[in-house]
Structures are given as C-alpha cells and as structure tokens.
Design a protein around this motif. Structure first.
Motif, PDB file in Angstrom:
ATOM      1  N   LEU A   1       0.848  -1.192   0.000  1.00 21.30           N
ATOM      2  CA  LEU A   1       0.000   0.000   0.000  1.00 21.30           C
ATOM      3  C   LEU A   1       0.884   1.242   0.000  1.00 21.30           C
ATOM      4  O   LEU A   1       2.047   1.193   0.407  1.00 21.30           O
ATOM      5  CB  LEU A   1      -0.928   0.006   1.221  1.00 21.30           C
ATOM      6  CG  LEU A   1      -1.846  -1.222   1.363  1.00 21.30           C
ATOM      7  CD1 LEU A   1      -2.759  -1.073   2.570  1.00 21.30           C
ATOM      8  CD2 LEU A   1      -2.683  -1.447   0.091  1.00 21.30           C
TER       9      LEU A   1
ATOM     10  N   ASP B   1      -4.739   0.696  -3.509  1.00 26.14           N
ATOM     11  CA  ASP B   1      -5.098   0.964  -2.109  1.00 26.14           C
ATOM     12  C   ASP B   1      -6.610   0.875  -1.915  1.00 26.14           C
ATOM     13  O   ASP B   1      -7.092   0.324  -0.922  1.00 26.14           O
ATOM     14  CB  ASP B   1      -4.646   2.373  -1.687  1.00 26.14           C
ATOM     15  CG  ASP B   1      -3.127   2.568  -1.742  1.00 26.14           C
ATOM     16  OD1 ASP B   1      -2.405   1.569  -1.927  1.00 26.14           O
ATOM     17  OD2 ASP B   1      -2.681   3.716  -1.593  1.00 26.14           O
TER      18      ASP B   1
ATOM     19  N   TYR C   1      -7.856  -2.616  -1.676  1.00 24.72           N
ATOM     20  CA  TYR C   1      -7.605  -3.187  -0.347  1.00 24.72           C
ATOM     21  C   TYR C   1      -8.687  -2.724   0.637  1.00 24.72           C
ATOM     22  O   TYR C   1      -9.225  -3.529   1.406  1.00 24.72           O
ATOM     23  CB  TYR C   1      -6.207  -2.801   0.159  1.00 24.72           C
ATOM     24  CG  TYR C   1      -5.957  -3.289   1.569  1.00 24.72           C
ATOM     25  CD1 TYR C   1      -5.685  -4.632   1.821  1.00 24.72           C
ATOM     26  CD2 TYR C   1      -6.028  -2.414   2.656  1.00 24.72           C
ATOM     27  CE1 TYR C   1      -5.477  -5.100   3.111  1.00 24.72           C
ATOM     28  CE2 TYR C   1      -5.822  -2.869   3.956  1.00 24.72           C
ATOM     29  CZ  TYR C   1      -5.550  -4.209   4.173  1.00 24.72           C
ATOM     30  OH  TYR C   1      -5.366  -4.667   5.454  1.00 24.72           O
TER      31      TYR C   1
END
Length: 536
Positions: free
Chosen positions: A449, A465, A468
C-alpha cells in the motif's frame, strides 16, 4: 512493521561449545526492512509424525523432550510480548496462549477465543472467550485480554505485536462481561481475526509485568526454570483447556550453530533440532538415524524491483525480468532443491491465493522483445544481495547468468549483513528478498500500500489501495476473495516482486519422536507445538 535484527547468542551451554550464530528473527511483521524471517502458518491440530509408518501409533504419556533452537544470549526473556527469535516464540507458545492462531492455509483459527462476530459495519467485533485458566487457577477473563493488548500497545514500549494491533481503538474497547470483549476498530476490518492471531499477541494475567522468575500463562506447560541464553525447563499443565500435553517435561536448549544442533541430535543429547540446512537434510534423510521434517511453503524467495525508478518504472522491463528467471534452476541452485517454484505472487497455497494463474516459464525471446520495446536493449542493472539469508548470494549469481542470456548485464553488489534490510528499503533498484509465511492480507497491507512501512518495491497506486479498503469492508468471504484475486492479477502482470520460489523450513528429530506436524510453516499454530508431541 519494521523488525529489528537481534544478535545471536553471546553465552552458551557448556554441552554445546563454541556456539556463535545470529538467530533469525521470527515475525509476522516481515523481512522487509529487517533480518527477520517472518513466519506464520500452521497445520491441522492433530499433527502428523515425520515417520509416516508410525503416524497412527497411539500417543504415549511421559518423558522429557529436549529441543534446540538458536537463541539470543544473556538478554533472552520469557516476556511473550518481547518475542523476536524462533526460540522466544516457541517458549512463549509453551507457556501462553493467543486469542487465535494461523491454520495450514494461514486463515485465523480460534484459540482462547471461542468465537468472534462483527457488526454490519465491520468496525466492532465481539469476541467470546472459552473457559480457560491460568497456571495459578485464575480464569482467563476479558479484563486480562484488554490488559494484555493495552500493554502491547504502550507507546513507551516496543512490543512486537504493537503494529499489528494498530487497527484497534483500545480506549473505546471494553469488557461486556467476564468472557466477552467488544473491540472497537478505527476502520472497517474484515480480516480482524488476523489481528487476534498476530505474532506476539499473547494473553497474560492482568497486572503481570515480571516474566523471567515465575511466569504465569494459560498455555500447555508450566514454568520450572530459566537460564537466559542456555536453557528453559517447563512441565506439563494437566489443567490445559486443549488437553494436557503427552510429555512430562519440555526443555529448550540454546545451540546457535547448526552443526552443534545436528551433532547433539545424532549423539542422543537432543530429541528436536530446529532449523537445519538443506545439505544436512539430504545427508540424513532416509538413513534411519534421525527424522527430517520439511515444513513446505515457509519462506518466499524473491527479487524486489523498485517500480518508481528506472529501469523498473517501465512495466515492460518488469515483465521481461519475470520471463528471464528460470525458477527451477534458482530453487535447485540457491535452495539446494529444498523448496518449490514461485509464480510472482506471495502466499502459494494460502487462503485467497490466486492459484489459477498460468505458471510463468522462462521465455528469453519474449524478454528480449519487451526490453527492445522499452528501449532497454543493452540494460545494465545492479543487484543488491548479502549473506544475511541462506541462498541470497547463490540466487544473485544464478540470476546474473540467466539475465546475460537475454542481453542484460547484472552487476552484483554484496551488502552488509547488519544493515542490508534497512538499506534495500529505499536504496538501489533490484535486490534479493525473502519473507516468511503470513496471511496474504498482511503481506498486502504491510508491503504493497502507498503508506506501507516496508514497501520494498515502492508499489504505490491509489486504485490498488482502494481495492484493499474495498476488500476490508466486504463482509462476504467469496466477494472478498474476488477482490483479492483482482489485486493479485495486477501484481502478477506488473508488480515489483519476482517471486521465484518458496523454501522449505527443515527440522530434525530423534527417531522416537512422534506427532511433529508436517504442514506447519514456522510460527504457526502447529509449528513447535510440543503439547501434541510424544516419545514412542
């Protein structure tokens, strides 16, 4: 999470003279930025003997098992929240319990927690505790859990699991009753059980601060004695919630040299030797003197390409490097065959692993074509390596020769053992890299990330990101798996990790030892699970 390298033993047991060796760090935190071999994974709780002919033999009670590990010298402690070395982790596991630990596929399995349940928003989790008691007869309660986690999170201290517990708002979390904790989180976290299973997140009695003289845990063994850098002796806890161990006693012996561990095993001074090298395993496997146990998929082996700088800021160059690698030659040469080939993704065989992607093969013609397209035909790159980890310098030399066949000149630069992990985080463009077992979700959050602290490939993409975050706020497991698959497809196509192999972790035992789990990467539930081991 950054791991700090720990020196090997400075003092040693007189039975094993001349022991000097850096003990590997073991952590769920990751080998990026450190000398750690980050390991977490496990086997089914039954465990199976390496000697399969005897695997179904009925367990027997009694006896003392002597287990040798590389240690940390006179500074060793039994404080489970300070565990760094494999020896620390094995001792902590014998004396203490966590709320959860990792199963064979790196999914979180309940331990002191009997169940967990999130709210609809995935930012509050109710955790129920099983009926268990500490060695002094006190029950394990919600207050003990909150005390343990708040101790770990103390901003003045550097306890190992601190970074793992970061998602929890510990001020707002509370005990609903004696055996129920409500954890309030700072953000939606679908994989919160991984936090409960984090390396070093052990539950200790409320108020406990002194651990080296008479530690009190809820684990399968009770404390008898401890001599830092030398040995620790524990005895069976007959009241253990998961069933009393078979062994009467368990002794941990510090033996830093691999040769000392092997010779003591062959000489009958030990029954269990942790961390043997592949050459030793080959020399003794099937010879009848000792048993060799190979814990598969224990450590990812890779080259890390910095994706934010030339030449690897061009994804065609990264793909060319994926195609330059002859993975079998790397596994055979750098790992002495003790492992299996990788496919440029972390976590082979673990929960959420994208196993359906085609296995990459060496394709030098396609690699040359991609390099030409990228204007990098006579490319020269420096490959950073170090003797900090087994196989690193060998892998560098093998890859240099493979790259030459595609017209790429690889110059090898050998770095310091002491500073290698810190050096490769931000300097250089290509380096040797490894990591132990951890959930795929943890690998992503710690290394891939934009704000990950150990992002060795400098993979920084806001859309990645966002995926996620989407996975972490997706309650349905199948839907979550689909998001993780999408992320892995992207990494497979254009990521910065050239994952060429997964190394075995090798253990040696005496012929009479049974119940050692074979599907247990180090630092998992069934790795060093001595409550399930017996002497035949």
């Amino acid at each position: 999470m950054h791991d700090a390298p720990v020196d090997g033993s400075r003092s040693h047991d007189s039975r094993f003279p001349g022991l000097r060796r850096r003990g590997f760090l073991a952590a769920a935190g990751g080998a990026a930025g450190t000398g750690a071999l980050a390991l977490t994974g496990c086997a089914d709780s039954s465990g199976t003997s390496a000697d399969t002919a005897q695997a179904d033999a009925k367990p027997k009670r009694g006896g003392r098992l002597r287990a040798a590990f590389a240690g940390g010298g006179a500074s060793e402690t039994l404080d489970p929240h300070l565990s760094n070395l494999f020896a620390d982790a094995a001792r902590a596991k014998a004396l203490f319990d966590k709320l959860a630990d990792y199963g064979p596929d790196l999914s979180a399995q309940p331990r002191l927690a009997s169940a967990w349940e999130p709210n609809a928003g995935l930012d509050r989790w109710k955790v129920s505790l099983r009926k268990a008691e500490f060695h002094d007869g006190r029950p394990v309660t919600a207050d003990d859990v909150l005390y343990s986690y708040r101790r770990i999170a103390d901003p003045e201290k550097t306890f190992r699991a601190k970074a793992s517990l970061e998602p929890i708002d510990l001020k707002a979390s509370r005990a609903l009753d004696e055996r129920t904790v409500e954890f309030v989180l700072k953000r939606p976290t679908a994989e919160f059980p991984n936090v409960l299973a984090a390396f070093g997140a052990y539950i200790v009695p409320e108020g406990a601060e002194e651990f080296d003289k008479k530690p009190v845990g809820s684990g399968p063994f009770r404390f008898v004695s401890f001599a830092p850098g030398k040995s620790a002796v524990f005895k069976r806890n007959d009241a253990y919630w998961d069933g009393a161990p078979y062994l009467d006693e368990l002794e941990f012996i510090v033996a830093n040299e691999e040769s000392a561990r092997v010779n003591a095993l062959l000489g009958g001074q030990l029954e269990y030797a942790h961390e043997l090298n592949p050459a030793t395993a080959r020399a003794h496997e099937g010879k009848g003197q000792i048993q060799i146990v190979r814990l598969r998929n224990s450590a990812m082996q890779a080259f890390a390409m910095k994706t934010d700088r030339p030449p690897f800021d061009d994804k065609r160059v990264r793909e060319a490097f994926f195609l330059i690698a002859d993975r079998k030659e790397l596994v055979d040469g750098a790992l002495s065959g003790a492992g299996e080939i990788g496919n440029d993704l972390f976590g082979k065989g673990y929960e959420y692993y994208a196993g359906g992607l085609p296995q990459r093969e060496q394709d030098l013609d396609r690699a040359r074509k991609l390099l030409k397209e990228a204007g990098a035909e006579k490319l020269k790159v420096t490959l950073d390596t170090s003797p900090v980890a087994a196989g690193f310098t060998e892998a560098a030399a093998i890859f240099r020769d493979q790259a030459a066949k595609a017209g790429v000149t690889v110059e090898i630069r050998t770095g310091s053992k002491d500073s290698y992990w810190a050096d490769i985080l931000d300097s250089g463009t290509l380096c040797c890299y490894r990591s132990g077992a951890m959930p795929i979700e943890s690998h992503i959050s710690q290394r891939l990330l934009t704000d990950s602290t150990t992002n060795a490939t400098h993979w920084r993409h806001k859309d990645f990101d966002a995926l996620y975050q989407q996975a972490q706020s997706t309650k349905d497991k199948q839907d979550r798996a689909a998001v993780y698959e999408r992320m892995q497809r992207r990494l497979y196509a254009e990521g910065g990790f050239l994952v060429w192999g997964f190394a075995d972790w090798i253990i040696g035992t005496a012929r009479g030892v049974r119940g050692v789990a074979e599907k247990a990467p180090a630092n998992s539930l069934d790795w060093a699970r001595f409550d399930k081991v017996w002497l035949a």
